[in-house]
Motif scaffolding. Structure first.
Motif, PDB file in Angstrom:
ATOM      1  N   ARG A   1       0.886  -1.130  -0.023  1.00  3.54           N
ATOM      2  CA  ARG A   1       0.040   0.150  -0.022  1.00  3.54           C
ATOM      3  C   ARG A   1       0.940   1.116   0.099  1.00  3.54           C
ATOM      4  O   ARG A   1       0.606   2.426  -0.586  1.00  3.54           O
ATOM      5  CB  ARG A   1      -0.902  -0.138   1.109  1.00  3.54           C
ATOM      6  N   LYS A   2       2.025   1.246   0.708  1.00  3.23           N
ATOM      7  CA  LYS A   2       2.869   2.358   0.854  1.00  3.23           C
ATOM      8  C   LYS A   2       3.436   2.599  -0.384  1.00  3.23           C
ATOM      9  O   LYS A   2       3.701   3.771  -0.940  1.00  3.23           O
ATOM     10  CB  LYS A   2       4.110   2.208   1.998  1.00  3.23           C
ATOM     11  N   ALA A   3       4.083   1.503  -0.981  1.00  2.00           N
ATOM     12  CA  ALA A   3       4.617   1.515  -2.543  1.00  2.00           C
ATOM     13  C   ALA A   3       3.301   2.084  -3.471  1.00  2.00           C
ATOM     14  O   ALA A   3       3.908   2.986  -4.203  1.00  2.00           O
ATOM     15  CB  ALA A   3       5.047   0.204  -2.955  1.00  2.00           C
ATOM     16  N   ALA A   4       2.257   1.867  -3.220  1.00  2.00           N
ATOM     17  CA  ALA A   4       1.128   2.382  -4.501  1.00  2.00           C
ATOM     18  C   ALA A   4       0.936   3.704  -3.965  1.00  2.00           C
ATOM     19  O   ALA A   4       0.809   4.740  -5.045  1.00  2.00           O
ATOM     20  CB  ALA A   4      -0.065   1.692  -4.144  1.00  2.00           C
ATOM     21  N   ARG A   5       1.018   4.194  -2.815  1.00  2.00           N
ATOM     22  CA  ARG A   5       0.687   5.547  -2.361  1.00  2.00           C
ATOM     23  C   ARG A   5       2.007   6.545  -2.948  1.00  2.00           C
ATOM     24  O   ARG A   5       1.601   7.572  -3.452  1.00  2.00           O
ATOM     25  CB  ARG A   5       0.408   5.890  -1.102  1.00  2.00           C
ATOM     26  N   ASP A   6       3.046   6.011  -2.651  1.00  2.00           N
ATOM     27  CA  ASP A   6       4.232   6.750  -3.078  1.00  2.00           C
ATOM     28  C   ASP A   6       4.271   6.741  -4.566  1.00  2.00           C
ATOM     29  O   ASP A   6       4.795   7.984  -5.356  1.00  2.00           O
ATOM     30  CB  ASP A   6       5.533   5.992  -2.645  1.00  2.00           C
ATOM     31  N   ALA A   7       3.798   5.659  -5.279  1.00  2.00           N
ATOM     32  CA  ALA A   7       3.882   5.805  -6.740  1.00  2.00           C
ATOM     33  C   ALA A   7       2.770   6.742  -7.266  1.00  2.00           C
ATOM     34  O   ALA A   7       3.452   7.465  -8.175  1.00  2.00           O
ATOM     35  CB  ALA A   7       3.577   4.596  -7.299  1.00  2.00           C
TER      36      ALA A   7
END
Length: 261
Positions: free
Chosen positions: A246-252
Protein backbone atom coordinates in the motif's frame (compact mmCIF):
# COMPACT_ATOMS: atom_id res chain seq x y z
CA UNK A 1 -28.98 13.96 18.69
CA UNK A 2 -31.36 12.94 15.90
CA UNK A 3 -31.55 9.20 15.18
CA UNK A 4 -33.29 8.89 11.82
CA UNK A 5 -30.80 6.42 10.38
CA UNK A 6 -29.42 4.13 13.10
CA UNK A 7 -32.65 2.48 14.38
CA UNK A 8 -33.88 1.55 10.87
CA UNK A 9 -30.43 0.14 10.04
CA UNK A 10 -30.55 -2.07 13.14
CA UNK A 11 -34.10 -3.18 12.36
CA UNK A 12 -33.12 -4.02 8.77
CA UNK A 13 -30.02 -5.96 9.91
CA UNK A 14 -32.03 -7.98 12.42
CA UNK A 15 -34.58 -8.76 9.71
CA UNK A 16 -31.86 -10.00 7.37
CA UNK A 17 -30.30 -12.10 10.13
CA UNK A 18 -33.68 -13.67 10.84
CA UNK A 19 -34.29 -14.42 7.16
CA UNK A 20 -30.86 -16.07 6.91
CA UNK A 21 -31.36 -17.90 10.21
CA UNK A 22 -28.23 -16.30 11.69
CA UNK A 23 -28.34 -17.60 15.25
CA UNK A 24 -26.93 -14.91 17.54
CA UNK A 25 -25.68 -15.83 21.00
CA UNK A 26 -25.42 -12.79 23.29
CA UNK A 27 -23.88 -13.14 26.73
CA UNK A 28 -22.95 -10.57 29.39
CA UNK A 29 -25.05 -7.75 27.97
CA UNK A 30 -25.99 -6.69 31.50
CA UNK A 31 -22.44 -5.29 31.69
CA UNK A 32 -23.34 -2.57 29.20
CA UNK A 33 -24.36 0.53 31.20
CA UNK A 34 -27.92 1.75 30.72
CA UNK A 35 -26.67 5.34 30.54
CA UNK A 36 -23.43 7.30 30.47
CA UNK A 37 -20.32 6.93 28.42
CA UNK A 38 -18.27 3.77 27.92
CA UNK A 39 -15.49 2.57 25.64
CA UNK A 40 -16.46 -0.72 23.99
CA UNK A 41 -13.41 -2.61 22.75
CA UNK A 42 -13.98 -5.45 20.30
CA UNK A 43 -11.80 -7.95 18.49
CA UNK A 44 -11.86 -7.75 14.70
CA UNK A 45 -12.50 -10.82 12.53
CA UNK A 46 -14.67 -9.47 9.70
CA UNK A 47 -15.91 -6.45 7.78
CA UNK A 48 -19.29 -6.86 9.52
CA UNK A 49 -18.01 -6.61 13.10
CA UNK A 50 -19.42 -3.14 13.77
CA UNK A 51 -22.93 -4.50 13.17
CA UNK A 52 -22.54 -7.40 15.58
CA UNK A 53 -20.52 -5.47 18.16
CA UNK A 54 -23.29 -2.87 18.17
CA UNK A 55 -25.83 -5.56 18.99
CA UNK A 56 -24.09 -6.10 22.34
CA UNK A 57 -25.55 -2.77 23.48
CA UNK A 58 -29.00 -3.36 21.98
CA UNK A 59 -30.54 -5.07 25.07
CA UNK A 60 -29.55 -2.01 27.13
CA UNK A 61 -31.26 0.25 24.61
CA UNK A 62 -27.94 1.86 23.65
CA UNK A 63 -26.39 2.83 20.33
CA UNK A 64 -22.65 2.53 19.77
CA UNK A 65 -20.65 5.16 17.88
CA UNK A 66 -17.83 3.29 16.20
CA UNK A 67 -14.47 4.69 15.27
CA UNK A 68 -13.88 3.61 11.67
CA UNK A 69 -11.34 4.45 9.01
CA UNK A 70 -12.05 7.56 6.97
CA UNK A 71 -12.16 5.62 3.70
CA UNK A 72 -15.53 4.12 4.68
CA UNK A 73 -16.96 7.61 5.12
CA UNK A 74 -15.67 8.53 1.65
CA UNK A 75 -17.69 5.71 0.08
CA UNK A 76 -20.75 7.03 -1.76
CA UNK A 77 -23.03 4.41 -0.17
CA UNK A 78 -21.39 3.69 3.16
CA UNK A 79 -20.46 7.30 3.86
CA UNK A 80 -23.99 8.73 4.26
CA UNK A 81 -24.97 5.74 6.42
CA UNK A 82 -21.93 6.10 8.67
CA UNK A 83 -22.50 9.81 9.11
CA UNK A 84 -26.21 9.28 9.68
CA UNK A 85 -25.40 6.83 12.49
CA UNK A 86 -22.95 9.41 13.96
CA UNK A 87 -19.96 7.10 13.78
CA UNK A 88 -16.51 8.69 14.12
CA UNK A 89 -14.13 8.85 11.14
CA UNK A 90 -10.49 8.03 11.83
CA UNK A 91 -7.97 9.78 9.61
CA UNK A 92 -4.60 8.19 10.31
CA UNK A 93 -2.90 11.39 9.13
CA UNK A 94 -4.94 13.49 11.58
CA UNK A 95 -5.45 11.21 14.57
CA UNK A 96 -5.83 14.04 17.09
CA UNK A 97 -9.15 15.15 15.60
CA UNK A 98 -10.55 11.59 15.75
CA UNK A 99 -9.45 11.26 19.37
CA UNK A 100 -11.04 14.61 20.23
CA UNK A 101 -14.32 13.60 18.56
CA UNK A 102 -14.38 10.33 20.49
CA UNK A 103 -13.72 12.12 23.79
CA UNK A 104 -16.52 14.58 23.07
CA UNK A 105 -18.91 11.69 22.43
CA UNK A 106 -17.83 9.85 25.61
CA UNK A 107 -18.18 12.95 27.77
CA UNK A 108 -21.60 13.48 26.22
CA UNK A 109 -22.69 10.07 27.53
CA UNK A 110 -22.22 8.03 24.36
CA UNK A 111 -20.78 4.53 24.00
CA UNK A 112 -17.81 4.63 21.64
CA UNK A 113 -16.80 1.42 19.88
CA UNK A 114 -13.13 0.71 19.16
CA UNK A 115 -11.42 -2.07 17.22
CA UNK A 116 -8.14 -1.81 19.07
CA UNK A 117 -6.34 -4.23 16.75
CA UNK A 118 -6.84 -1.58 14.02
CA UNK A 119 -7.17 -4.18 11.24
CA UNK A 120 -8.86 -7.55 10.82
CA UNK A 121 -6.94 -10.40 12.42
CA UNK A 122 -6.16 -12.96 9.73
CA UNK A 123 -5.21 -15.50 12.40
CA UNK A 124 -8.54 -15.02 14.23
CA UNK A 125 -6.62 -14.49 17.46
CA UNK A 126 -6.11 -11.17 19.28
CA UNK A 127 -3.36 -9.08 17.73
CA UNK A 128 -1.25 -6.62 19.69
CA UNK A 129 -3.25 -3.56 20.71
CA UNK A 130 -2.19 -0.02 21.58
CA UNK A 131 -3.26 1.93 24.66
CA UNK A 132 -5.49 4.45 22.86
CA UNK A 133 -8.73 2.92 24.21
CA UNK A 134 -7.36 3.03 27.75
CA UNK A 135 -6.33 6.67 27.38
CA UNK A 136 -9.81 7.56 26.12
CA UNK A 137 -11.48 5.80 29.04
CA UNK A 138 -9.23 7.60 31.54
CA UNK A 139 -9.65 11.02 29.93
CA UNK A 140 -13.44 10.68 29.85
CA UNK A 141 -13.73 8.87 33.20
CA UNK A 142 -15.70 6.05 31.60
CA UNK A 143 -15.48 2.24 31.89
CA UNK A 144 -13.61 0.10 29.39
CA UNK A 145 -15.71 -2.87 28.25
CA UNK A 146 -14.09 -5.77 26.34
CA UNK A 147 -16.14 -7.89 23.96
CA UNK A 148 -15.39 -10.83 21.67
CA UNK A 149 -17.13 -11.71 18.42
CA UNK A 150 -16.93 -15.03 16.62
CA UNK A 151 -18.66 -16.26 13.46
CA UNK A 152 -18.94 -13.22 11.14
CA UNK A 153 -15.62 -14.12 9.47
CA UNK A 154 -17.55 -16.86 7.67
CA UNK A 155 -19.65 -14.19 5.95
CA UNK A 156 -17.00 -11.65 4.94
CA UNK A 157 -13.38 -11.31 6.01
CA UNK A 158 -10.05 -10.23 4.63
CA UNK A 159 -8.77 -12.29 1.73
CA UNK A 160 -11.97 -14.30 1.30
CA UNK A 161 -14.91 -13.96 -1.06
CA UNK A 162 -18.05 -12.39 0.42
CA UNK A 163 -20.74 -14.88 1.40
CA UNK A 164 -23.29 -12.44 2.79
CA UNK A 165 -26.28 -14.62 1.94
CA UNK A 166 -24.92 -17.74 3.63
CA UNK A 167 -27.55 -19.25 5.90
CA UNK A 168 -27.47 -20.84 9.35
CA UNK A 169 -24.21 -19.24 10.51
CA UNK A 170 -24.03 -18.95 14.32
CA UNK A 171 -22.58 -15.69 15.68
CA UNK A 172 -21.32 -15.38 19.25
CA UNK A 173 -21.01 -12.02 21.04
CA UNK A 174 -19.57 -12.12 24.56
CA UNK A 175 -19.29 -9.06 26.82
CA UNK A 176 -16.57 -9.12 29.49
CA UNK A 177 -16.14 -7.49 32.87
CA UNK A 178 -15.61 -3.72 32.66
CA UNK A 179 -12.27 -2.22 33.58
CA UNK A 180 -12.09 1.16 35.32
CA UNK A 181 -8.68 2.65 34.56
CA UNK A 182 -7.81 5.95 36.20
CA UNK A 183 -5.20 8.64 35.87
CA UNK A 184 -1.89 7.49 37.31
CA UNK A 185 -2.36 3.86 36.27
CA UNK A 186 0.18 2.14 34.04
CA UNK A 187 -1.73 2.42 30.76
CA UNK A 188 0.36 -0.26 29.07
CA UNK A 189 -0.37 -2.70 31.90
CA UNK A 190 -4.10 -1.92 31.71
CA UNK A 191 -3.87 -2.54 27.95
CA UNK A 192 -2.26 -5.92 28.61
CA UNK A 193 -5.06 -6.73 31.08
CA UNK A 194 -7.63 -5.68 28.47
CA UNK A 195 -6.02 -7.86 25.81
CA UNK A 196 -5.89 -10.82 28.20
CA UNK A 197 -9.62 -10.47 28.86
CA UNK A 198 -10.34 -10.25 25.15
CA UNK A 199 -8.23 -13.37 24.51
CA UNK A 200 -10.11 -15.25 27.21
CA UNK A 201 -13.49 -14.19 25.83
CA UNK A 202 -12.53 -15.06 22.25
CA UNK A 203 -11.16 -18.47 23.19
CA UNK A 204 -14.38 -19.18 25.09
CA UNK A 205 -16.43 -18.16 22.04
CA UNK A 206 -14.32 -20.32 19.74
CA UNK A 207 -14.29 -23.42 21.95
CA UNK A 208 -18.03 -23.24 22.65
CA UNK A 209 -19.02 -22.51 19.04
CA UNK A 210 -21.71 -24.91 17.87
CA UNK A 211 -20.45 -25.39 14.29
CA UNK A 212 -17.44 -27.46 13.24
CA UNK A 213 -15.80 -26.64 9.89
CA UNK A 214 -16.72 -28.97 7.06
CA UNK A 215 -13.97 -30.41 4.84
CA UNK A 216 -12.56 -27.55 2.78
CA UNK A 217 -13.95 -24.95 5.20
CA UNK A 218 -11.25 -25.07 7.87
CA UNK A 219 -9.95 -21.63 6.78
CA UNK A 220 -12.26 -19.91 9.29
CA UNK A 221 -10.91 -21.87 12.25
CA UNK A 222 -7.75 -20.65 14.07
CA UNK A 223 -4.64 -22.81 13.77
CA UNK A 224 -4.53 -23.57 17.50
CA UNK A 225 -7.87 -25.38 17.12
CA UNK A 226 -6.69 -27.32 14.08
CA UNK A 227 -7.91 -24.83 11.47
CA UNK A 228 -5.97 -23.60 8.45
CA UNK A 229 -6.12 -19.88 9.24
CA UNK A 230 -2.64 -18.34 9.30
CA UNK A 231 -0.75 -18.57 12.57
CA UNK A 232 -0.26 -15.21 14.34
CA UNK A 233 3.31 -15.13 13.00
CA UNK A 234 2.20 -15.86 9.43
CA UNK A 235 -0.59 -13.28 9.72
CA UNK A 236 1.86 -10.64 10.93
CA UNK A 237 4.05 -11.27 7.91
CA UNK A 238 1.05 -10.98 5.56
CA UNK A 239 -0.01 -7.72 7.21
CA UNK A 240 3.49 -6.30 6.81
CA UNK A 241 3.60 -7.26 3.13
CA UNK A 242 0.19 -5.65 2.58
CA UNK A 243 1.25 -2.44 4.36
CA UNK A 244 4.42 -2.24 2.27
CA UNK A 245 2.45 -2.76 -0.95
CA UNK A 246 0.00 0.00 0.00
CA UNK A 247 2.83 2.39 0.85
CA UNK A 248 4.51 1.66 -2.48
CA UNK A 249 1.22 2.32 -4.30
CA UNK A 250 0.73 5.62 -2.43
CA UNK A 251 4.29 6.69 -3.15
CA UNK A 252 3.89 5.83 -6.83
CA UNK A 253 0.64 7.81 -7.01
CA UNK A 254 2.26 10.77 -5.29
CA UNK A 255 5.28 10.67 -7.61
CA UNK A 256 2.95 10.49 -10.60
CA UNK A 257 1.12 13.62 -9.52
CA UNK A 258 4.40 15.37 -8.89
CA UNK A 259 5.57 14.80 -12.48
CA UNK A 260 2.33 15.85 -14.19
CA UNK A 261 2.67 18.72 -16.66
Amino acid sequence: MSEFVYPPVIKTALGVFKALNIKIRLEGTDRIPADGGAVLVSNHVSYLDFIFAGLSAHPAGRLVRFMAKKEIFDNRIGGPLMRGMHHIPVDRDAGASSYAAALKALKGGEIVGVFAEATISRSFTIKDIKNGAVRMAVASKTPLIPIAIWGPQRLWTKGRKRRLLQRNVPVTILVGEPLYPKRGDDYDQVTRDLRAQMEELLEKAQREYTDIPKPGETWWQPSYLGGTAPTPEEAEKLDLEEAEARKAARDAAHDGKGTEG
